[in-house]
Enzyme design. Sequence first.
Site, mmCIF file in Angstrom:
data_model
loop_
_atom_site.group_PDB
_atom_site.id
_atom_site.type_symbol
_atom_site.label_atom_id
_atom_site.label_comp_id
_atom_site.label_asym_id
_atom_site.label_seq_id
_atom_site.Cartn_x
_atom_site.Cartn_y
_atom_site.Cartn_z
ATOM 1 C CB ALA A 1 -0.988 -0.056 1.166
ATOM 2 C CB SER A 2 0.598 4.499 1.758
ATOM 3 O OG SER A 2 -0.620 4.923 1.189
#
Length: 308
Positions: free
Chosen positions: A45-46
């Site tokens: 993800a981020s």
Amino acid sequence: MPKPSLDRGVLLLAQGDEILTSRVTGAADAATASPCTPATRFQIASISKQMAAVAVLLLAERGALRLDDPIGRWLPDPPAAWSGITPHHLLTHTSGLGHWEEYPMIDLAEPAEPDKLLAVFAGVPPLFAPGTGWHYSSPGYVLLARAVERASGRPYAAFLAEEVFAPLGMTGSFAGGAAGRDDVATGHEGGRPVPSWDLDTVSMGAGDVWCTGADLLTWLDVPRRGRLLGPAAAAVLTAPHAPTGRPGEAYGYGFFVGRLAGERAVHHSGDNGGYKALAAWFPDSDRRLVVLTNQAEIDPALLKAELE
């Protein structure tokens, strides 16, 4: 009181070069009952923003782009409202661009044509003038990935594979959709599999990377040992460029810089649909912590319990 547990995924804790904790548990896919293994790849993800930041810095070291370039140099038909935005602003979330909640018309799971996606971003006015505020922005990192493509002349995922993952020996890592790939974990919410977000375009540069736990632990050697980048670029990566508004915390290039679980840390978490992730390096104790899970729910006390 029992220690918080990880239901499915990977948890690694290292001090120096010694692995203190190595835990792999649960199902990679509840539908097939296939187990998580050390070779299982998870969406980080981020945390993917760190790879985008390093890609930009590599190109800056080579003179292919500048951190103070107008971003319009690297994007097709940027709006006038973006004229003052630079890669530095995008890297530090000081560009004025919004996060996903400012773009409710975008379906994170639906593929999009790249230039049409940029047009959607361009249609929403910036929240503030560049450099005058801080607002976390995944769309800003999508723009950075497009800039990497233009400056390098290569698809973004190929640039990461060739210039970032291969030199570090991150053989289990890749960017983009997982179609046709082995050893990939399916995201879960409420114990049930859920469709992946689109990682080829909508989350490119912002949340598109898959890693094994061991690869993500290796990744933390970029700030820890200055791997891949020259000394100046390595220092700028984790410099506290922009206060986030939370006490004692700033944002570098793809890293939060501040205290985590009471200790000085450079770190980032990730939260894609059906996945959660954390990668943190604690310089004072030289500990590295990686948590990757293919479920949307995780006990918030897990981090504190592992570090005590």
